[in-house]
Design an enzyme around this catalytic site. Sequence first.
Site, mmCIF file in Angstrom:
data_model
loop_
_atom_site.group_PDB
_atom_site.id
_atom_site.type_symbol
_atom_site.label_atom_id
_atom_site.label_comp_id
_atom_site.label_asym_id
_atom_site.label_seq_id
_atom_site.Cartn_x
_atom_site.Cartn_y
_atom_site.Cartn_z
ATOM 1 N N HIS A 112 -1.039 46.946 11.491
ATOM 2 C CA HIS A 112 -0.334 45.611 10.435
ATOM 3 C C HIS A 112 -1.469 44.628 9.569
ATOM 4 O O HIS A 112 -2.197 44.886 10.016
ATOM 5 C CB HIS A 112 1.076 44.597 10.530
ATOM 6 C CG HIS A 112 0.855 44.551 11.814
ATOM 7 N ND1 HIS A 112 0.273 44.440 13.713
ATOM 8 C CD2 HIS A 112 0.809 42.873 11.853
ATOM 9 C CE1 HIS A 112 0.466 43.837 13.694
ATOM 10 N NE2 HIS A 112 0.633 42.154 13.301
ATOM 11 N N HIS A 130 -2.676 41.591 23.984
ATOM 12 C CA HIS A 130 -2.505 41.033 23.582
ATOM 13 C C HIS A 130 -1.751 39.790 24.209
ATOM 14 O O HIS A 130 -0.417 39.796 23.708
ATOM 15 C CB HIS A 130 -1.865 42.120 22.230
ATOM 16 C CG HIS A 130 -1.194 41.059 20.923
ATOM 17 N ND1 HIS A 130 0.008 41.146 21.178
ATOM 18 C CD2 HIS A 130 -2.051 41.438 20.102
ATOM 19 C CE1 HIS A 130 -0.104 39.902 19.844
ATOM 20 N NE2 HIS A 130 -0.890 40.167 18.717
ATOM 21 N N ASP A 135 2.233 44.894 17.934
ATOM 22 C CA ASP A 135 3.394 43.916 17.245
ATOM 23 C C ASP A 135 3.907 44.108 17.011
ATOM 24 O O ASP A 135 4.461 45.319 16.774
ATOM 25 C CB ASP A 135 2.599 42.967 16.571
ATOM 26 C CG ASP A 135 1.191 41.997 17.021
ATOM 27 O OD1 ASP A 135 0.567 42.413 17.589
ATOM 28 O OD2 ASP A 135 1.354 40.679 16.250
ATOM 29 N N ASP A 137 -4.890 39.124 13.831
ATOM 30 C CA ASP A 137 -5.426 39.189 14.826
ATOM 31 C C ASP A 137 -5.508 40.405 14.312
ATOM 32 O O ASP A 137 -6.535 40.929 16.096
ATOM 33 C CB ASP A 137 -5.265 38.464 15.881
ATOM 34 C CG ASP A 137 -3.810 38.900 15.377
ATOM 35 O OD1 ASP A 137 -3.072 38.649 15.037
ATOM 36 O OD2 ASP A 137 -2.693 39.074 16.772
ATOM 37 N N HIS A 138 -5.255 41.185 13.721
ATOM 38 C CA HIS A 138 -5.308 42.908 13.675
ATOM 39 C C HIS A 138 -6.215 43.303 12.617
ATOM 40 O O HIS A 138 -6.615 44.485 12.752
ATOM 41 C CB HIS A 138 -3.574 42.872 14.007
ATOM 42 C CG HIS A 138 -3.277 43.313 15.049
ATOM 43 N ND1 HIS A 138 -3.204 44.050 15.955
ATOM 44 C CD2 HIS A 138 -2.223 41.987 15.077
ATOM 45 C CE1 HIS A 138 -2.044 42.955 16.594
ATOM 46 N NE2 HIS A 138 -2.036 42.415 16.191
ATOM 47 N N HIS A 154 8.270 44.204 13.667
ATOM 48 C CA HIS A 154 7.547 42.794 13.463
ATOM 49 C C HIS A 154 7.827 42.295 11.839
ATOM 50 O O HIS A 154 8.406 42.992 10.999
ATOM 51 C CB HIS A 154 6.540 43.861 13.528
ATOM 52 C CG HIS A 154 4.764 42.073 13.922
ATOM 53 N ND1 HIS A 154 6.004 41.481 15.365
ATOM 54 C CD2 HIS A 154 3.610 41.498 13.757
ATOM 55 C CE1 HIS A 154 4.324 40.621 14.865
ATOM 56 N NE2 HIS A 154 4.378 40.798 14.039
ATOM 57 N N HIS A 164 -1.705 41.023 9.690
ATOM 58 C CA HIS A 164 -1.946 39.908 10.429
ATOM 59 C C HIS A 164 -3.371 39.763 11.116
ATOM 60 O O HIS A 164 -3.774 40.704 11.189
ATOM 61 C CB HIS A 164 -0.975 39.378 11.626
ATOM 62 C CG HIS A 164 0.375 39.163 11.420
ATOM 63 N ND1 HIS A 164 1.350 39.120 11.827
ATOM 64 C CD2 HIS A 164 1.219 38.120 10.065
ATOM 65 C CE1 HIS A 164 2.946 38.806 11.137
ATOM 66 N NE2 HIS A 164 2.381 38.560 10.239
#
Length: 301
Positions: free
Chosen positions: A63, A262, A204, A67-68, A141, A65
């Site tokens: 996805h 994570h 997530d 941090d990914h 999510h 976001h």
Amino acid sequence: MSVRELVVLGTASQVPTRHRNHNGYLLRWDGEGILFDPGEGTQRQMLRAGVAAHDLNRICVTHFHGDHSLGLAGVIQRINLDRVPHEITAHYPRSGQRFFERLRYATAYRETVALTEVPVAADGPLAVTPAYTLDARRLSHPVESYGYRLTEPDGRRMLPERLAAHGITGPDVGRIQRDGSLGGVALDEVSEVRRGQRFAFVMDTRLCEGVHALAEDSDLLVIESTFLDEDETLATDHGHLTAGQAARVARDAGVRHLVLTHFSQRYSDPEEFGRQARAAGYAGELTVARDLTRVPVPKRR
């Protein structure tokens, strides 16, 4: 020599810490490398882990976001700078196409490598190769998110005592494997199914059907455990799992090796995630991931 292992490049969640980089995970699968969720700083972590751009064949983003995915820009530019001699395939949620394009073309650079975009729009197979099938499943999510599952085709394990009983030796062993029968003896009579290995990557998400489907019978499950159990309400509200929830998923799915990762920066003792996973009843191999950890895929039974 074939190698099947997970190389952990980063284990932080929303923000990196002094000891944890943003997410990043490389799955080495024989001669192929699949990079999952390259967060900020992934290119440098690859250098520290001895992972070259040439090692990459696929990139899978769960996805969009930061941090990914913020590391995509640097990784893609490094792939082109190093003139990787093979095509790279990228998978990511179709709803995030604009984010992928912004990251892919974040700055000026010379494109020298073919990067094929294969976005994910629904549950199902993304790629079928002789070595594996790659599937995606929708997760739960605040933004659209998918988990990934890699399944090796089942093979056959030859049984020496049965081969000997039928007088099958030498080149004839190869012939019966290739042709399915030899002199009236069927392959099933002298062999058994060797189940292919299975790997699952779940980031997530709240608990949902997709989590369980991805984890089922996995040899190696990499799963987020952002929160400890005492913060379960917070986890659910923000679309995440706790250590205990992740462990129960693994327990019920028959997972052989569980990798928790994570982690929220709010916790100072990462080993508490492992303690809560054991308290939840998971009895298999357990790794509380640290940056640059290497985890081998469990050997076939």
